[in-house]
Write a protein that holds these residues in place. Sequence first.
Motif, PDB file in Angstrom:
ATOM      1  N   SER A  23       0.793  -1.285  -0.152  1.00  0.00           N
ATOM      2  CA  SER A  23      -0.114  -0.117  -0.071  1.00  0.00           C
ATOM      3  C   SER A  23       0.897   1.258  -0.028  1.00  0.00           C
ATOM      4  CB  SER A  23      -0.886   0.084   1.128  1.00  0.00           C
ATOM      5  OG  SER A  23      -0.111   0.039   2.513  1.00  0.00           O
ATOM      6  N   GLY A  24       2.167   1.159   0.318  1.00  0.00           N
ATOM      7  CA  GLY A  24       2.945   2.280   0.101  1.00  0.00           C
ATOM      8  C   GLY A  24       2.476   3.392   1.159  1.00  0.00           C
ATOM      9  N   ARG A  25       2.393   5.005   0.664  1.00  0.00           N
ATOM     10  CA  ARG A  25       2.173   5.892   1.514  1.00  0.00           C
ATOM     11  C   ARG A  25       0.861   5.748   1.898  1.00  0.00           C
ATOM     12  NH1 ARG A  25       0.521  11.022  -0.378  1.00  0.00           N
ATOM     13  NH2 ARG A  25      -0.318  10.867  -2.587  1.00  0.00           N
ATOM     14  N   LEU A  26      -0.096   5.165   1.431  1.00  0.00           N
ATOM     15  CA  LEU A  26      -1.476   5.041   1.876  1.00  0.00           C
ATOM     16  C   LEU A  26      -1.520   4.593   3.218  1.00  0.00           C
ATOM     17  CD1 LEU A  26      -3.235   3.636  -1.202  1.00  0.00           C
ATOM     18  CD2 LEU A  26      -2.546   5.910  -0.747  1.00  0.00           C
ATOM     19  N   GLN A  83      -9.727   7.800  -9.879  1.00  0.00           N
ATOM     20  CA  GLN A  83      -9.706   7.291  -8.812  1.00  0.00           C
ATOM     21  C   GLN A  83      -8.335   7.177  -8.285  1.00  0.00           C
ATOM     22  OE1 GLN A  83     -11.978   3.722  -8.366  1.00  0.00           O
ATOM     23  NE2 GLN A  83     -11.024   3.352  -6.461  1.00  0.00           N
ATOM     24  N   THR A  84      -7.985   8.328  -7.496  1.00  0.00           N
ATOM     25  CA  THR A  84      -6.632   8.509  -7.176  1.00  0.00           C
ATOM     26  C   THR A  84      -5.989   7.282  -6.429  1.00  0.00           C
ATOM     27  OG1 THR A  84      -7.535   9.738  -5.106  1.00  0.00           O
ATOM     28  CG2 THR A  84      -6.621  10.955  -7.182  1.00  0.00           C
ATOM     29  N   GLU A  85      -6.621   6.640  -5.551  1.00  0.00           N
ATOM     30  CA  GLU A  85      -6.069   5.422  -4.839  1.00  0.00           C
ATOM     31  C   GLU A  85      -5.618   4.411  -5.910  1.00  0.00           C
ATOM     32  OE1 GLU A  85      -7.639   1.368  -3.045  1.00  0.00           O
ATOM     33  OE2 GLU A  85      -9.051   2.914  -3.654  1.00  0.00           O
ATOM     34  N   GLN A  86      -6.385   3.954  -6.889  1.00  0.00           N
ATOM     35  CA  GLN A  86      -5.824   2.985  -8.130  1.00  0.00           C
ATOM     36  C   GLN A  86      -4.802   3.383  -8.590  1.00  0.00           C
ATOM     37  OE1 GLN A  86      -8.614   1.124 -10.406  1.00  0.00           O
ATOM     38  NE2 GLN A  86     -10.127   0.527  -8.505  1.00  0.00           N
ATOM     39  N   GLU A  87      -4.703   4.753  -9.164  1.00  0.00           N
ATOM     40  CA  GLU A  87      -3.777   5.477  -9.889  1.00  0.00           C
ATOM     41  C   GLU A  87      -2.465   5.555  -9.174  1.00  0.00           C
ATOM     42  OE1 GLU A  87      -6.536   8.459 -12.486  1.00  0.00           O
ATOM     43  OE2 GLU A  87      -5.297   9.131 -10.819  1.00  0.00           O
ATOM     44  N   TYR A  88      -2.456   5.628  -7.743  1.00  0.00           N
ATOM     45  CA  TYR A  88      -1.170   5.628  -7.150  1.00  0.00           C
ATOM     46  C   TYR A  88      -0.783   4.137  -6.833  1.00  0.00           C
ATOM     47  CZ  TYR A  88       1.852   5.291  -2.950  1.00  0.00           C
ATOM     48  OH  TYR A  88       2.848   4.814  -2.206  1.00  0.00           O
ATOM     49  N   GLU A 126       6.574   0.758 -10.113  1.00  0.00           N
ATOM     50  CA  GLU A 126       7.868   0.871  -9.712  1.00  0.00           C
ATOM     51  C   GLU A 126       8.679  -0.051  -8.948  1.00  0.00           C
ATOM     52  OE1 GLU A 126       7.533   4.842  -7.528  1.00  0.00           O
ATOM     53  OE2 GLU A 126       6.992   6.041  -9.254  1.00  0.00           O
ATOM     54  N   LYS A 127       7.929  -0.831  -8.058  1.00  0.00           N
ATOM     55  CA  LYS A 127       8.610  -1.949  -7.658  1.00  0.00           C
ATOM     56  C   LYS A 127       8.827  -2.970  -8.533  1.00  0.00           C
ATOM     57  CE  LYS A 127       6.763  -1.542  -2.736  1.00  0.00           C
ATOM     58  NZ  LYS A 127       8.057  -2.214  -2.093  1.00  0.00           N
ATOM     59  N   ARG A 128       8.420  -2.986  -9.497  1.00  0.00           N
ATOM     60  CA  ARG A 128       8.520  -4.009 -10.706  1.00  0.00           C
ATOM     61  C   ARG A 128       7.795  -5.136 -10.416  1.00  0.00           C
ATOM     62  NH1 ARG A 128      11.724  -2.253 -14.448  1.00  0.00           N
ATOM     63  NH2 ARG A 128      12.177  -4.276 -15.481  1.00  0.00           N
ATOM     64  N   TRP A 129       6.587  -5.110  -9.575  1.00  0.00           N
ATOM     65  CA  TRP A 129       5.734  -6.312  -9.303  1.00  0.00           C
ATOM     66  C   TRP A 129       4.715  -6.416 -10.468  1.00  0.00           C
ATOM     67  CZ3 TRP A 129       5.242  -5.791  -3.301  1.00  0.00           C
ATOM     68  CH2 TRP A 129       6.293  -6.161  -2.797  1.00  0.00           C
ATOM     69  N   PHE A 130       4.381  -5.420 -10.968  1.00  0.00           N
ATOM     70  CA  PHE A 130       3.173  -5.403 -11.809  1.00  0.00           C
ATOM     71  C   PHE A 130       3.574  -4.075 -12.986  1.00  0.00           C
ATOM     72  CE2 PHE A 130       1.250  -6.859  -7.917  1.00  0.00           C
ATOM     73  CZ  PHE A 130       0.375  -7.579  -8.556  1.00  0.00           C
TER      74      PHE A 130
END
Length: 369
Positions: A170-173, A305-310, A317-321
């Motif tokens: 979830s990162g900074r969320l 939808q800013t949550e999904q965009e983030y 960036e993690k190269r997971w997706f």
Amino acid sequence: MNKSLNILICPLEWGLGHAARMIPLARKLLEMNNNVIIGSGEEHLSLFRNELAGLSYINFSGFKPGYSRYLPQYLSLLFKTPLLLYHIILEHRRLKRIIREYAVDIIISDNRFGLWNRKVTSVYVTHMPLIPLPVTMKFLEPLGFLLHRVIIKKYSMCFIPDLPGDLNLSGRLSHSIKLPDNVRYIGILSRFIYSSQPIYENPVKFHHNTVILSGPEPQREILKLKLITLLRNKEPMTVIFEGKPGKEVKIVRDGNITFYSHLPALQMKDIIKSSDSIITRSGYTTVMELVSLNCTALLIPTPGQTEQEYLAEYLSEKRWFDTVSQGELNAGIHLRSDKAALHSEIMSQSSSLLTEALEEMLEKHHKNG
């Protein structure tokens, strides 16, 4: 600690994800010899009935804002704030009657703001104490977080379905912010693990792409039509899960595309695991479920939808997706089929975190009781 408790679970009704991630939570509580009651609208209740037989169900629908074709989601929701506040008050009052009628001991609310009660142990579930805003409104994020803290602190506990350290989804969320003392990370939640359903025969026995649709209309249908245009008459074949649970599974075949209204978790798991590639929204529950299966995907966030965009940006960036915007789909799509990173470590931590959090919740109830 051995007494069987009546535990009411109420997911938010903004897409199926909030209900889907409550399924493993409900299973775990059943394993701990508790009675589980599900309170939600009919679509979510259909999902629970398909996955968990023998529970008690209450028609207890919540606020469903829907999406706009033209406005970003945060603006659409802002304009509906008075209606949201009305629903919070309404469901808070109705909860009092449900607690009395069903002798509820513990209430678990997945992102429904009004489902707390001082007479019982109440738990709030969220993956984003910090609600992300677009760049032009980013200065308002601290205010939004403070308001969310007020809601979180009304509950006995707050569960965050993620890991507490750098290895998180979830990162900074839910990280790099000062969380209230009642917050506990519970690991990722996935209906594809801890399932006691029988094994189904895989209806798809050849190479295929899988599309997982989710979220409210009209954006779900908009994405569906775009992907049909891109994938029709192309190899390999495509399976599309429409995310519409009901009493019967509806299957429609159109050329090289097979549409499933919905499938039980283990049958859906089998198809996903055997996919050449996966395309889906970047909803948090979908991400958790794919990580639990050690699968990656092309993430297409819901516009506005800013949550999904983030999340799409953070996980790419993690190269997971990988990720692409819905507006860029017209140029075609690039699909990958490698696996998500650090799967075993994430799942190992998740199992112990969930058990610890639920045991603390039950202990808190018995101390307060």
